[in-house]
Design an enzyme around this catalytic site. Structure first.
Site, short mmCIF file in Angstrom:
data_model
loop_
_atom_site.label_atom_id
_atom_site.label_comp_id
_atom_site.label_asym_id
_atom_site.label_seq_id
_atom_site.Cartn_x
_atom_site.Cartn_y
_atom_site.Cartn_z
N LYS A 192 0.99 -1.58 -0.21
CA LYS A 192 0.05 -0.03 0.16
C LYS A 192 1.00 1.32 -0.03
CE LYS A 192 -1.80 2.81 2.43
NZ LYS A 192 -1.66 4.09 2.21
N GLU A 268 9.88 1.59 11.03
CA GLU A 268 10.54 2.75 10.56
C GLU A 268 10.13 3.47 10.52
OE1 GLU A 268 13.83 -0.02 9.20
OE2 GLU A 268 12.22 -1.40 8.50
N CYS A 303 13.29 11.53 6.81
CA CYS A 303 13.61 10.62 7.86
C CYS A 303 14.83 10.77 8.83
CB CYS A 303 12.78 9.39 8.10
SG CYS A 303 14.43 8.08 6.92
N GLU A 402 10.11 15.97 14.92
CA GLU A 402 10.43 15.53 13.31
C GLU A 402 9.86 17.23 12.43
OE1 GLU A 402 8.73 12.03 11.36
OE2 GLU A 402 10.87 12.12 10.55
P1 NAD Z 1 3.01 8.22 7.80
O1 NAD Z 1 2.76 7.62 9.11
O2 NAD Z 1 1.15 9.78 7.84
O3 NAD Z 1 2.16 7.11 6.49
C1 NAD Z 1 2.56 6.39 6.45
C2 NAD Z 1 1.86 5.37 6.11
O4 NAD Z 1 0.68 4.83 6.89
C3 NAD Z 1 1.49 5.91 4.50
O5 NAD Z 1 0.33 4.88 3.79
C4 NAD Z 1 -0.01 6.00 5.10
O6 NAD Z 1 -1.14 5.79 4.22
C5 NAD Z 1 -0.45 4.74 5.77
N1 NAD Z 1 -1.09 5.16 6.86
C6 NAD Z 1 -1.20 6.79 7.80
N2 NAD Z 1 -2.92 6.17 8.06
C7 NAD Z 1 -2.37 5.20 8.88
C8 NAD Z 1 -3.87 4.42 9.53
N3 NAD Z 1 -4.45 4.88 10.46
N4 NAD Z 1 -3.78 2.82 9.48
C9 NAD Z 1 -2.92 2.55 8.39
N5 NAD Z 1 -2.49 2.56 7.61
C10 NAD Z 1 -1.87 4.66 7.60
O7 NAD Z 1 3.63 9.08 7.28
P2 NAD Z 1 4.22 10.12 6.00
O8 NAD Z 1 3.96 10.90 6.24
O9 NAD Z 1 4.00 8.96 4.68
O10 NAD Z 1 5.92 9.31 5.59
C11 NAD Z 1 6.52 10.14 6.62
C12 NAD Z 1 7.13 10.04 7.60
O11 NAD Z 1 8.11 8.57 7.26
C13 NAD Z 1 8.12 10.40 8.46
O12 NAD Z 1 7.84 10.85 9.49
C14 NAD Z 1 9.62 9.55 8.27
O13 NAD Z 1 10.96 10.48 9.54
C15 NAD Z 1 9.17 7.59 7.75
N6 NAD Z 1 9.85 7.24 7.79
C16 NAD Z 1 11.45 6.65 8.28
C17 NAD Z 1 12.01 6.06 7.12
C18 NAD Z 1 13.29 4.91 7.84
O14 NAD Z 1 13.49 4.21 7.86
N7 NAD Z 1 12.60 4.99 9.68
C19 NAD Z 1 12.51 6.37 5.91
C20 NAD Z 1 11.17 7.40 5.14
C21 NAD Z 1 10.50 7.60 6.37
#
Ligand code: NAD
Ligand code: MN
Length: 499
Positions: A192, A268, A303, A402
């Protein structure tokens, strides 16, 4: 490989582009069961690129059933490792053959500079698939040292159906960090992508099929987190959720698991990484370049962004001056212009989040040294200047939370103990850097900093061969390297009595 395409040529291709917009289940594209769609936005213009299938629980049921059937059939899960390797190598080659198309989709979808999509995102994704492909027939299982009349085998088995839920900052690359090890070990996957960046995931599903992946082994469900994401993470027939995203949603993944079938969850999550500069840092020009790239690359939507510059008082002013001078190279520009190094933020909501943090820093008394404003408003897109705040206190919001934008918080310290306290004084623990000529200081600091990765005299060194992930509330999974195979395999012990 430099691109020879000009801005005009990219614009022409963008105008001719007709992205695939549907879910991919059982080897075919389908509209959502509900027939609902959501708009996919180009953040450089605010315009709608396409209407995308909005998947929800009924689509998740179909995709998980398809993944389960494929898994149980053995067509992939029990395929000879060398044959599985061949398919994944084909897939990696197809990603590179379609590099310009995929880079264009990525840039239009999330606003990152086309040069970065071409040189970082797409080749990185292909390299990841290729690397895990090659592991297929090179990783051995174990025979345990047990008494002579017995034999104990310790083998790795695929977990089964993997739900991969990924963010928008490196859409295809983050997806491939899951797909590479999950597919190499014989699992089926339901992917997804983020609702903010569905285009490349949808497109590559067909490339995987062309490469020889059996239908049902890779399914892609575009949709929102609270619909498709939640249904996938709660599904009783999903064995593992590999999640990359925010800490807030990562915690929900753990709840979904507890409320459903105790599936394993690999979170992650976010970061607030300290970039620590001692007075004896070897070369302030190099530090400045790494510090600027560490927070301005990918619009700061990283991230592992070096979002806290923690600098010894004696070199603070000199370093700050150099970083602000480098800021000019990151003037926000059209993401399709090959010369652009800082593009658009992913959407209007992210723009408001970032400008909200800029306002909070001003209100809490930090001193603005660079940027601070939204720009290129006439484009209709979501651009923010590279921004630097000096005089940030460790308790301020911009020191703790962040931001996920091109905003650097500068904190200063007087001695090593203070630097360490600042570095570890946040809920995150993804990455950190230490700049010093002194080997002992470098070692001491790198041991005491709680982070998954510590860079010494560099920032953002990167290779598929090393694990990447966090501690504390940055989550606890590890992507990349052979260690990632552990996430997608169960250990099976088989005892044999030889008498
Ligand atoms: P997010 O948590 O908003 O969303 C991530 C994913 O989860 C998306 O596909 C989203 O649709 C899904 N999601 C959102 N709400 C959900 C729910 N209630 N139930 C199930 N799925 C849900 O994060 P984002 O804004 O897409 O990405 C940015 C974040 O990702 C930042 O915090 C960044 O640091 C992190 N990130 C971490 C790494 C790593 O390797 N640690 C790498 C890249 C990004
Ligand atoms: Mn988009």
């Amino acid at each position: 490989m430099e691109t020879t395409l000009t801005l005009a040529a990219w614009n022409e291709r963008a105008a001719a582009l007709r992205p695939v917009t549907q879910a991919f289940i059982e080897g075919r594209y389908h509209p959502a069961v509900s027939a609902e769609t959501f708009p996919c936005i180009n953040p450089a213009t605010g315009g709608v690129l396409a209407e995308i299938a909005s998947c929800a629980a009924p689509d998740v049921d179909l995709a998980v059933a398809s993944a389960r059937r494929a898994f149980e059939s053995g067509a992939w899960s029990r395929m000879a490792p060398a044959a599985r390797k061949r398919v994944l190598l084909n897939f990696a080659e197809l990603l590179m053959e379609h590099r310009e198309e995929l880079a264009l989709l990525e840039t239009l979808d999330v606003g990152k500079p086309i040069a970065d999509s071409l040189q970082v995102d797409i080749p990185g994704a292909a390299r990841c698939i290729q690397w895990y492909a090659e592991a297929c027939d090179k990783v051995y299982d174990e025979v345990a040292p047990v008494p002579d009349h017995t034999l104990a085998l310790v083998t790795r088995e695929p977990v089964g159906v993997v739900g991969a839920i990924v963010p928008w900052n490196f859409p295809l690359l983050m997806a491939c960090w899951k797909l590479g090890p999950a597919l190499a070990t014989g699992n089926s996957v339901v992917l997804k992508p983020s609702e903010k960046s569905p285009l490349t995931a949808i497109r590559v599903a067909a490339l995987a099929l062309d490469a020889g992946l059996p239908p049902g082994v890779l399914n892609v469900l575009p949709g929102f987190g609270h619909t498709a994401g939640e249904a996938l993470a709660l599904h009783p027939d999903v064995d593992c959720v590999a999640f990359t995203g925010s800490t807030r949603i990562g915690k929900r993944m753990l709840e979904y698991s507890g409320r459903s079938n105790m599936k394993r969850v690999w979170p992650e999550c976010g970061g607030k990484s300290p970039n620590i500069v001692f007075a004896d840092a070897p070369d302030l020009d190099r530090v400045a370049e790494a510090a600027a790239a560490g927070i301005f690359f990918n619009q700061g939507e990283m991230c592992s962004a070096a979002s806290r510059l923690v600098v010894h008082e004696s070199v603070r002013e000199a370093l700050l001056e150099k970083i602000c001078a480098l800021g000019a190279a990151y003037r926000p520009g059209d993401p399709l212009d090959p010369a652009t190094r800082l593009g658009a933020l992913v959407d209007d909501q992210q723009l408001r989040t970032v400008t909200g943090y800029i306002d909070s820093a001003r209100e809490e008394g930090a001193r603005l040294c660079l940027g601070g404003d939204q720009v290129r408003r006439e484009s209709g897109g979501y651009f923010v200047e590279p921004t630097v705040f000096d005089g940030v206190g460790p308790a301020m919001r911009v020191a703790q939370e962040e931001i996920f934008g091109p905003v650097l918080s500068v904190l200063s310290f007087r001695d090593e103990a203070e630097a360490l306290a600042i570095a570890n004084g946040v809920m995150y623990g993804l990455a950190a850097a230490v700049w010093t000529r002194d080997l002992a200081t470098a070692h001491r600091m790198s041991r005491r900093i709680r982070a998954g990765t510590v860079y010494v005299n560099c920032y953002d060194a990167d290779d598929i061969t090393v694990p990447f992930g966090g501690v504390k509330q940055s989550g606890n999974g590890r992507d990349k390297s052979l260690h990632a195979l552990d996430k997608y395999t169960e250990l099976k012990t088989t005892w044999m009595d030889l008498r």
